[in-house]
Design a protein around this motif. Structure first.
Motif, PDB file in Angstrom:
ATOM      1  N   GLU A 161       0.786  -1.075   0.179  1.00 48.48           N
ATOM      2  CA  GLU A 161      -0.086  -0.164  -0.193  1.00 48.48           C
ATOM      3  C   GLU A 161       0.648   1.098   0.017  1.00 48.48           C
ATOM      4  OE1 GLU A 161      -3.900   2.301   2.025  1.00 48.48           O
ATOM      5  OE2 GLU A 161      -3.619   0.153   2.822  1.00 48.48           O
ATOM      6  N   LEU A 162       1.910   1.546   0.900  1.00 50.72           N
ATOM      7  CA  LEU A 162       2.788   3.058   1.064  1.00 50.72           C
ATOM      8  C   LEU A 162       3.252   2.537  -0.029  1.00 50.72           C
ATOM      9  CD1 LEU A 162       4.540   2.317   4.716  1.00 50.72           C
ATOM     10  CD2 LEU A 162       2.612   3.794   3.463  1.00 50.72           C
ATOM     11  N   ALA A 163       3.613   1.501  -0.814  1.00 53.58           N
ATOM     12  CA  ALA A 163       4.656   1.972  -2.958  1.00 53.58           C
ATOM     13  C   ALA A 163       3.788   2.873  -3.308  1.00 53.58           C
ATOM     14  CB  ALA A 163       4.379   0.271  -3.374  1.00 53.58           C
ATOM     15  N   TYR A 164       2.681   2.456  -3.859  1.00 54.76           N
ATOM     16  CA  TYR A 164       1.549   2.470  -4.024  1.00 54.76           C
ATOM     17  C   TYR A 164       1.241   4.045  -3.630  1.00 54.76           C
ATOM     18  CZ  TYR A 164       0.412  -1.163  -7.253  1.00 54.76           C
ATOM     19  OH  TYR A 164       0.312  -2.353  -8.049  1.00 54.76           O
ATOM     20  N   ALA A 165       1.026   4.554  -2.552  1.00 58.05           N
ATOM     21  CA  ALA A 165       0.571   5.655  -1.977  1.00 58.05           C
ATOM     22  C   ALA A 165       1.739   6.687  -1.756  1.00 58.05           C
ATOM     23  CB  ALA A 165       0.289   5.467  -0.841  1.00 58.05           C
ATOM     24  N   LEU A 166       3.078   6.260  -2.311  1.00 60.51           N
ATOM     25  CA  LEU A 166       4.155   7.388  -1.510  1.00 60.51           C
ATOM     26  C   LEU A 166       4.616   6.885  -3.867  1.00 60.51           C
ATOM     27  CD1 LEU A 166       5.573   6.180   1.452  1.00 60.51           C
ATOM     28  CD2 LEU A 166       3.911   8.187   0.920  1.00 60.51           C
TER      29      LEU A 166
END
Length: 191
Positions: A161-166
């Motif tokens: 999720e953080l990879a997509y968010a950031l």
């Protein structure tokens, strides 16, 4: 009169009152305990003699396809990928160890159930809590097989999720988390 609604409340109103699909085709969403997926379509299906609209969501990590009833999507925890700001705040949460009370000898089975529920909640902060707790507990004691599985599941959910968010690579996120916890993670034995 000014109304302030949280995102989940706005989604509920839009779905229930207006009949509007909250998620659109090709949108990235998060399904609790499964991770990031893409809405492939919205289809009308008849199941058990009842017609209903369903989001067809493909989970990106394992290619599993889910059918999520549109009217129940928010209730089951389907939500958009977190914002960039929320993603950054998750790193701050992981870095802050002040809320960790240490391994108290609590029954691993009780911890396992508690952590499983947090992973199913769909709340990214709950998932980060499980990740942080298990990494820190692992410093003082060997994690059970079930706890190691939960640790890997939490790591996968957070990093994806953080990879997509950031807008970055999942491996870079994992490396950053591992660097944060380098003092407690056991070095991998060389083969």
């Amino acid at each position: 009169m000014i109304f302030a609604l949280r995102l989940s409340e706005m989604q509920d109103v839009m779905q229930d009152v207006m009949g509007i699909n909250v998620f659109s085709v090709d949108e990235l969403v998060v399904y609790p305990a499964q991770g990031v997926g893409r809405v492939e379509s919205v289809e009308n299906q008849e199941i058990g003699g009842v017609k209903a609209d369903f989001y067809i969501v493909r989970i990106l990590s394992n290619n599993v396809t889910l059918m999520v009833p549109v009217k129940n999507a928010v209730n089951v925890g389907l939500r958009p990928v977190c914002s960039h700001g929320k993603g950054e705040s998750i790193f701050d949460f992981l870095e802050d160890r002040s809320d960790f009370t240490g391994y108290s000898g609590q029954n691993w089975n009780r911890r396992y159930r508690e952590y499983s529920e947090k992973l199913k909640s769909g709340d990214l902060t709950d998932v980060a809590y499980v990740l942080k707790e298990l990494l820190l507990i692992g410093k003082d004691k060997e994690l059970s097989f079930g706890e190691r599985r939960l640790l890997e599941q939490a790591m996968g959910l957070i990093t994806m999720e953080l990879a997509y968010a950031l807008d970055t690579d999942q491996k870079k996120i994992r490396n950053k988390v591992e660097e944060m916890f380098a003092d407690v993670m056991k070095p991998k034995e060389e083969k």
